[in-house]
Structures are given as C-alpha cells and as structure tokens.
Design an enzyme around this catalytic site. Structure first.
Site, PDB file in Angstrom:
ATOM      1  N   CYS A 116       1.581  -0.766  -2.694  1.00 47.96           N
ATOM      2  CA  CYS A 116       1.502  -0.011  -3.998  1.00 47.96           C
ATOM      3  C   CYS A 116       0.237   0.549  -4.523  1.00 47.96           C
ATOM      4  CB  CYS A 116       2.167  -0.941  -5.174  1.00 47.96           C
ATOM      5  SG  CYS A 116       1.201  -2.453  -5.868  1.00 47.96           S
ATOM      6  N   CYS A 165       3.026   4.828  -4.607  1.00 47.94           N
ATOM      7  CA  CYS A 165       1.845   5.238  -4.100  1.00 47.94           C
ATOM      8  C   CYS A 165       1.645   6.485  -3.552  1.00 47.94           C
ATOM      9  CB  CYS A 165       1.146   4.120  -2.955  1.00 47.94           C
ATOM     10  SG  CYS A 165       1.940   3.689  -1.681  1.00 47.94           S
ATOM     11  N   CYS A 224       0.038   6.648   2.030  1.00 43.03           N
ATOM     12  CA  CYS A 224       0.598   5.923   3.017  1.00 43.03           C
ATOM     13  C   CYS A 224       0.756   6.998   4.549  1.00 43.03           C
ATOM     14  CB  CYS A 224       1.846   5.129   2.993  1.00 43.03           C
ATOM     15  SG  CYS A 224       2.019   3.882   3.987  1.00 43.03           S
TER      16      CYS A 224
END
Length: 134
Positions: free
Chosen positions: A11, A85, A89
């Site tokens: 997160c 997020c 990533c």
C-alpha cells in the site's frame, strides 16, 4: 519438497492495510506462506489504530516497521497484492497480481478501521486457500 509461496502486500504508507494483511497472512498461514509488506511512500510508524484493531484479533503488528517497496521484493514474490498504490508497483511476467480496493484507514476511527480489517481478513482467507491449492 514443495514450494512455499511468497506474498507481497503493498500500500502507499505500509502503515495500515498492507500491515494488517501481512499480519493476517502470517497468522492464518501458520508458516505455509512467506509474507512481505512494503509501501510506495512508507510512513515512519504503523498506524496506532490499525495496531489496536489487529490486537483485538490477537495479532500483534506493533513492532513491525514500514518498508519501502523494492523491485527485489516484487521479483521474489509469487503473488503481489496492491492496495491503492497505483502504478508504483513494477510488473513482472509470471507473477499473480491483484489490486484490492480498500478504504485507507489513515486518520479513521476504530469502527472504520475494524471494517477495513474485517474486509482484509476475508480477502486474505480467500487468497490463502487459493495459494495452498495451486
């Protein structure tokens, strides 16, 4: 010898949602899953309300430390679970990716954090069952 799956929970702050998910996965998997957590912009400490909500479940996340998301953590994971997020990533072929839409518990009251916690628990239970039957 069978492969132990590795799950990375990500997160933004690595101070609430991902820490609660990691806590549940560690407790519920009883060592059958390696668990990592990280944040794209980690805070300096875990959300105290998240700590309190998890303590109600008998899971201690009070001594966890938020960690920054690294490419290495993603590479070594079989499943990468993101929670708000965005595109922070990195994506690698052959990995399982899921994005869990969960309310951010930062700055919320205990009742709200409990709802988020219970949602996370249900999702972790489903994920764990899927990982252990794959």
């Amino acid at each position: 010898m069978t492969h132990t799956p590795t799950v990375l929970f990500v997160c933004v702050h690595n101070a609430g949602r991902s820490q609660m998910a990691a806590g549940y996965m560690q407790a519920l998997s009883e060592g059958r899953v390696e668990v990592l957590s990280a944040g794209s912009a980690p805070k300096d400490q875990i959300n105290p309300i998240a700590i309190e909500a998890m303590a109600e479940e008998g899971i201690d996340i009070a001594h966890n430390v938020p960690k920054v998301l690294t490419v290495e953590a993603v590479k070594e994971s079989d499943a990468v679970i993101t929670m708000g997020c965005g595109d922070a990533c990195p994506i690698f072929p052959g990995k399982r990716y899921e994005d869990w839409e969960l309310e951010d518990p930062a700055g919320k009251d205990i009742e709200t954090v409990r709802r988020v916690r219970d949602d996370i628990k249900a999702r972790v239970q489903t994920l764990l069952a899927e990982l252990l039957t794959d």
